[in-house]
Design a protein around this motif. Structure first.
Motif, short mmCIF file in Angstrom:
data_model
loop_
_atom_site.label_atom_id
_atom_site.label_comp_id
_atom_site.label_asym_id
_atom_site.label_seq_id
_atom_site.Cartn_x
_atom_site.Cartn_y
_atom_site.Cartn_z
N PHE A 53 5.99 -7.32 10.67
CA PHE A 53 6.89 -8.26 11.34
C PHE A 53 8.34 -7.78 11.34
N GLY A 54 8.54 -6.48 11.08
CA GLY A 54 9.86 -5.91 11.31
C GLY A 54 10.69 -5.63 10.07
N GLY A 55 10.09 -5.82 8.88
CA GLY A 55 10.81 -5.58 7.63
C GLY A 55 10.72 -4.12 7.20
N PRO A 56 11.02 -3.84 5.93
CA PRO A 56 11.01 -2.47 5.42
C PRO A 56 9.63 -1.82 5.55
N GLN A 57 9.63 -0.51 5.74
CA GLN A 57 8.38 0.24 5.97
C GLN A 57 7.75 0.69 4.65
N THR A 58 7.89 -0.13 3.62
CA THR A 58 7.39 0.24 2.29
C THR A 58 5.87 0.39 2.27
N TYR A 59 5.15 -0.44 3.05
CA TYR A 59 3.69 -0.33 3.05
C TYR A 59 3.27 1.09 3.42
N ASN A 60 3.78 1.58 4.56
CA ASN A 60 3.42 2.93 5.00
C ASN A 60 3.79 3.99 3.98
N ALA A 61 4.95 3.81 3.34
CA ALA A 61 5.38 4.79 2.34
C ALA A 61 4.40 4.83 1.17
N GLU A 62 3.88 3.66 0.78
CA GLU A 62 2.99 3.60 -0.38
C GLU A 62 1.53 3.88 -0.03
N ARG A 63 1.10 3.41 1.15
CA ARG A 63 -0.34 3.40 1.46
C ARG A 63 -0.71 4.28 2.64
N GLY A 64 0.27 4.81 3.36
CA GLY A 64 -0.03 5.57 4.57
C GLY A 64 -0.31 4.64 5.73
N HIS A 65 -0.78 5.21 6.84
CA HIS A 65 -1.06 4.40 8.03
C HIS A 65 -2.06 3.29 7.67
N PRO A 66 -1.83 2.06 8.13
CA PRO A 66 -2.68 0.94 7.70
C PRO A 66 -4.18 1.12 8.02
N ARG A 67 -4.55 1.64 9.20
CA ARG A 67 -5.97 1.83 9.56
C ARG A 67 -6.81 0.63 9.09
N LEU A 68 -6.40 -0.56 9.48
CA LEU A 68 -7.02 -1.74 8.88
C LEU A 68 -8.52 -1.83 9.14
N ARG A 69 -8.95 -1.46 10.36
CA ARG A 69 -10.39 -1.58 10.62
C ARG A 69 -11.18 -0.63 9.71
N ALA A 70 -10.71 0.59 9.60
CA ALA A 70 -11.39 1.56 8.73
C ALA A 70 -11.36 1.09 7.27
N ARG A 71 -10.23 0.58 6.82
CA ARG A 71 -10.13 0.15 5.42
C ARG A 71 -11.02 -1.04 5.11
N HIS A 72 -11.34 -1.82 6.14
CA HIS A 72 -12.17 -3.01 5.90
C HIS A 72 -13.67 -2.75 6.10
N LEU A 73 -14.04 -1.55 6.55
CA LEU A 73 -15.46 -1.29 6.80
C LEU A 73 -16.34 -1.47 5.56
N PRO A 74 -15.84 -1.13 4.36
CA PRO A 74 -16.69 -1.33 3.18
C PRO A 74 -17.00 -2.80 2.89
N PHE A 75 -16.24 -3.72 3.47
CA PHE A 75 -16.46 -5.15 3.20
C PHE A 75 -17.25 -5.76 4.35
N ALA A 76 -18.26 -6.54 4.02
CA ALA A 76 -19.12 -7.14 5.05
C ALA A 76 -18.40 -8.33 5.66
N ILE A 77 -17.70 -8.08 6.75
CA ILE A 77 -16.94 -9.15 7.41
C ILE A 77 -17.72 -9.63 8.63
N ASP A 78 -18.39 -10.77 8.45
CA ASP A 78 -19.08 -11.40 9.58
C ASP A 78 -18.23 -12.58 10.05
N GLN A 79 -18.75 -13.32 11.02
CA GLN A 79 -17.98 -14.44 11.57
C GLN A 79 -17.60 -15.43 10.47
N GLN A 80 -18.54 -15.67 9.55
CA GLN A 80 -18.31 -16.65 8.48
C GLN A 80 -17.17 -16.20 7.55
#
Ligand code: HEM
Length: 120
Positions: A53-80
């Motif tokens: 939302f436009g604040g400091p880029q600390t996440y990228n500095a600590e974790r790299g590119h978010p790649r949220l879909r890839a990072r969430h693949l290990p978790f079984a995310i269904d509609q529920q």
């Protein structure tokens, strides 16, 4: 002015994420998906949202590119699971004092992002 600034900066994101994880801690669907110690996930989500939302880029500095879909693949995310996540975040949004337009924008973003992360 960025949304980050408009809603009160890092402190607002800390409070939002704190309230969200308090809900996760008692959620029968979500709790088992997260590690025992919720502090690291709390920090990651706070920094990610602040950055998004436009604040400091600390996440990228600590974790790299978010790649949220890839990072969430290990978790079984269904509609529920998606709905449980959105419900907890909507409840967290209600605990912080946001201008109605900002609340609506946050909620729409969370609904869309959570739908995008469905992987089962
Ligand atoms: C749809 C339901 C969702 C579920 C069940 C879910 C679950 C999880 C879990 C289990 C983790 C790992 C926690 C850890 O070990 O650090 C995680 C990490 C994370 N999630 Fe989600 N998540 C969901 C949606 C979202 C959404 C909508 C966002 C963003 C708007 C998001 C952002 C993140 C971020 C930033 C991390 C940390 C990534 C990292 O740096 O490692 N998640 N999520």
């Amino acid at each position: 002015m960025t949304i980050y600034e408009a809603v009160g900066g890092m402190e607002t994101f800390r409070r939002l994420v704190g309230a969200f994880y308090a809900g996760v801690a008692e959620d029968p669907i979500l709790r088992p998906m997260y590690p025992a110690d919720l502090d690291p996930p709390k920090r990651h989500l706070t920094l990610f949202l602040a950055q998004f939302f436009g604040g400091p880029q600390t996440y990228n500095a600590e974790r790299g590119h978010p790649r949220l879909r890839a990072r969430h693949l290990p978790f079984a995310i269904d509609q529920q699971a998606r709905d449980a996540w959105v419900r907890r975040m909507a409840a967290a949004l209600d605990t912080i004092d946001l201008p109605p337009a900002a609340r609506a924008e946050f909620l729409r973003y969370f609904e869309d992002a959570a739908s995008f992360l469905i992987n089962r």
